[in-house]
Design a protein around this motif. Structure first.
Motif, PDB file in Angstrom:
ATOM      1  N   PRO A   1       0.841  -1.191   0.000  1.00  0.00           N
ATOM      2  CA  PRO A   1       0.000   0.000   0.000  1.00  0.00           C
ATOM      3  C   PRO A   1       0.880   1.246   0.000  1.00  0.00           C
ATOM      4  CG  PRO A   1       0.012  -1.032   2.165  1.00  0.00           C
ATOM      5  CD  PRO A   1       0.810  -1.916   1.257  1.00  0.00           C
ATOM      6  N   ARG A   2       1.072   1.835  -1.147  1.00  0.00           N
ATOM      7  CA  ARG A   2       1.970   2.989  -1.256  1.00  0.00           C
ATOM      8  C   ARG A   2       1.377   4.202  -0.559  1.00  0.00           C
ATOM      9  NH1 ARG A   2       6.115   1.601  -4.152  1.00  0.00           N
ATOM     10  NH2 ARG A   2       5.885   0.029  -5.734  1.00  0.00           N
ATOM     11  N   GLY A   3       2.259   4.921   0.125  1.00  0.00           N
ATOM     12  CA  GLY A   3       1.834   6.141   0.771  1.00  0.00           C
ATOM     13  C   GLY A   3       1.103   5.947   2.089  1.00  0.00           C
ATOM     14  N   GLN A   4       0.997   4.734   2.552  1.00  0.00           N
ATOM     15  CA  GLN A   4       0.296   4.477   3.796  1.00  0.00           C
ATOM     16  C   GLN A   4       1.206   4.827   4.970  1.00  0.00           C
ATOM     17  OE1 GLN A   4      -0.820   0.398   4.215  1.00  0.00           O
ATOM     18  NE2 GLN A   4      -1.352   0.588   6.344  1.00  0.00           N
ATOM     19  N   ASP A   5       0.635   5.418   5.993  1.00  0.00           N
ATOM     20  CA  ASP A   5       1.382   5.701   7.207  1.00  0.00           C
ATOM     21  C   ASP A   5       1.006   4.683   8.274  1.00  0.00           C
ATOM     22  OD1 ASP A   5       2.706   7.969   6.285  1.00  0.00           O
ATOM     23  OD2 ASP A   5       1.018   9.263   6.776  1.00  0.00           O
ATOM     24  N   LEU A   6       2.005   4.203   9.000  1.00  0.00           N
ATOM     25  CA  LEU A   6       1.771   3.326  10.143  1.00  0.00           C
ATOM     26  C   LEU A   6       2.309   4.018  11.378  1.00  0.00           C
ATOM     27  CD1 LEU A   6       2.784  -0.246   8.937  1.00  0.00           C
ATOM     28  CD2 LEU A   6       0.510   0.653   9.299  1.00  0.00           C
ATOM     29  N   ARG A   7       1.581   3.935  12.448  1.00  0.00           N
ATOM     30  CA  ARG A   7       2.018   4.525  13.709  1.00  0.00           C
ATOM     31  C   ARG A   7       1.797   3.514  14.814  1.00  0.00           C
ATOM     32  NH1 ARG A   7      -0.534  10.109  12.089  1.00  0.00           N
ATOM     33  NH2 ARG A   7       1.232  10.751  10.911  1.00  0.00           N
ATOM     34  N   ALA A   8       2.711   3.513  15.763  1.00  0.00           N
ATOM     35  CA  ALA A   8       2.563   2.638  16.918  1.00  0.00           C
ATOM     36  C   ALA A   8       3.153   3.340  18.128  1.00  0.00           C
ATOM     37  CB  ALA A   8       3.275   1.309  16.684  1.00  0.00           C
ATOM     38  N   VAL A   9       2.488   3.189  19.248  1.00  0.00           N
ATOM     39  CA  VAL A   9       3.021   3.737  20.497  1.00  0.00           C
ATOM     40  C   VAL A   9       4.217   2.891  20.900  1.00  0.00           C
ATOM     41  CG1 VAL A   9       0.828   4.729  21.243  1.00  0.00           C
ATOM     42  CG2 VAL A   9       1.404   2.399  21.881  1.00  0.00           C
ATOM     43  N   GLY A  10       5.090   3.476  21.681  1.00  0.00           N
ATOM     44  CA  GLY A  10       6.331   2.813  22.054  1.00  0.00           C
ATOM     45  C   GLY A  10       6.147   1.431  22.652  1.00  0.00           C
ATOM     46  N   ALA A  11       5.088   1.236  23.427  1.00  0.00           N
ATOM     47  CA  ALA A  11       4.858  -0.063  24.059  1.00  0.00           C
ATOM     48  C   ALA A  11       4.466  -1.135  23.044  1.00  0.00           C
ATOM     49  CB  ALA A  11       3.774   0.067  25.116  1.00  0.00           C
ATOM     50  N   ALA A  12       3.972  -0.738  21.881  1.00  0.00           N
ATOM     51  CA  ALA A  12       3.522  -1.694  20.869  1.00  0.00           C
ATOM     52  C   ALA A  12       4.574  -1.943  19.792  1.00  0.00           C
ATOM     53  CB  ALA A  12       2.234  -1.195  20.227  1.00  0.00           C
ATOM     54  N   VAL A  13       5.811  -1.448  19.997  1.00  0.00           N
ATOM     55  CA  VAL A  13       6.892  -1.630  19.028  1.00  0.00           C
ATOM     56  C   VAL A  13       7.815  -2.728  19.532  1.00  0.00           C
ATOM     57  CG1 VAL A  13       8.850  -0.535  17.882  1.00  0.00           C
ATOM     58  CG2 VAL A  13       6.783   0.779  18.336  1.00  0.00           C
ATOM     59  N   ARG A  14       8.103  -3.697  18.654  1.00  0.00           N
ATOM     60  CA  ARG A  14       9.001  -4.795  19.002  1.00  0.00           C
ATOM     61  C   ARG A  14      10.122  -4.848  17.970  1.00  0.00           C
ATOM     62  NH1 ARG A  14       6.348  -9.454  17.807  1.00  0.00           N
ATOM     63  NH2 ARG A  14       8.033 -10.372  16.648  1.00  0.00           N
ATOM     64  N   ILE A  15      11.349  -4.944  18.435  1.00  0.00           N
ATOM     65  CA  ILE A  15      12.510  -5.027  17.547  1.00  0.00           C
ATOM     66  C   ILE A  15      12.724  -6.493  17.189  1.00  0.00           C
ATOM     67  CG2 ILE A  15      14.966  -4.532  17.293  1.00  0.00           C
ATOM     68  CD1 ILE A  15      13.123  -2.044  17.714  1.00  0.00           C
ATOM     69  N   ILE A  16      12.749  -6.800  15.898  1.00  0.00           N
ATOM     70  CA  ILE A  16      12.955  -8.175  15.456  1.00  0.00           C
ATOM     71  C   ILE A  16      14.435  -8.419  15.169  1.00  0.00           C
ATOM     72  CG2 ILE A  16      12.423  -9.845  13.638  1.00  0.00           C
ATOM     73  CD1 ILE A  16       9.650  -8.482  13.464  1.00  0.00           C
ATOM     74  N   ASP A  17      15.034  -7.540  14.395  1.00  0.00           N
ATOM     75  CA  ASP A  17      16.477  -7.588  14.152  1.00  0.00           C
ATOM     76  C   ASP A  17      16.943  -6.175  13.827  1.00  0.00           C
ATOM     77  OD1 ASP A  17      15.895  -7.166  11.417  1.00  0.00           O
ATOM     78  OD2 ASP A  17      16.078  -9.282  10.929  1.00  0.00           O
ATOM     79  N   GLY A  18      18.143  -6.032  13.303  1.00  0.00           N
ATOM     80  CA  GLY A  18      18.710  -4.711  13.061  1.00  0.00           C
ATOM     81  C   GLY A  18      18.032  -3.900  11.972  1.00  0.00           C
TER      82      GLY A  18
END
Length: 184
Positions: free
Chosen positions: A45-62
């Motif tokens: 989906p081009r041009g789509q913005d995604l937002r997440a609060v800090g608690a809902a962000v998970r780091i998978i790798d680098g």
């Protein structure tokens, strides 16, 4: 033998049946084209913005993070995988994939993350540019030396060169400058 009457017209099938079947088939094709999602075959989906609060962000790798369950890969960068071993000047090995993931975690550090989706990668993950607390994640990771500029990311090449010259991140412990590029 069949006798044909002169005053009775011969039977001609009406074209309405074939015409009606063709119209129904065309209507079905148009209906499917309108009803199916535009990203059915892997285009993002081009041009789509995604937002997440800090608690809902998970780091998978680098180079990959999850935002409220949506997997987002940072565009224009290439990070070592978790468990990948790099060697320092003394020959000691360390997990450079975990070091890159830790650098991304430090940049996010519980802040809200906003990403601009640019498409999808070959594995179907969303691909885009992300920011956390005003810091641009893609360029910051390259400038800090924890990831490499990806193929086709000419804007990131100068950031990578500065990190390499400044011996930052993965470049700090490399005994050979090309060792990092060859490693992954």
């Amino acid at each position: 033998m069949r006798v044909r009457r002169i005053f009775t017209p011969a039977y001609h099938p009406r074209p309405w049946g074939r015409l009606l079947a063709g119209a129904l088939a065309a209507g079905a094709v148009v209906g499917l084209a309108v009803a199916l999602p535009s990203d059915l075959f892997g285009s993002g989906p081009r041009g789509q913005d995604l937002r997440a609060v800090g608690a809902a962000v998970r780091i998978i790798d680098g180079e990959t993070l999850a935002l409220d369950g949506q997997v987002m890969r940072l565009a224009g960068v290439r990070a070592p995988g978790r468990g990948q071993i790099c060697h320092d000047a003394a020959g000691r090995g360390y997990d450079c994939g975990a070091a890159a993931a830790a650098a991304l975690a430090r940049l996010v550090n519980g802040r809200d993350v906003e990403c601009r989706v640019q498409g999808r990668d070959a594995q179907g993950r969303l691909l885009g540019q992300c920011r956390a607390g005003g810091a641009e994640l893609n360029g910051s990771l390259v400038a800090d030396g924890w990831v490499l500029a990806g193929a086709g990311a000419s804007a990131m090449l100068s950031l990578e060169a500065m990190a390499r010259d400044g011996r930052r991140g993965l470049w700090a412990t490399a005994s050979d400058v090309d060792q990092v590029r060859r490693g992954f």
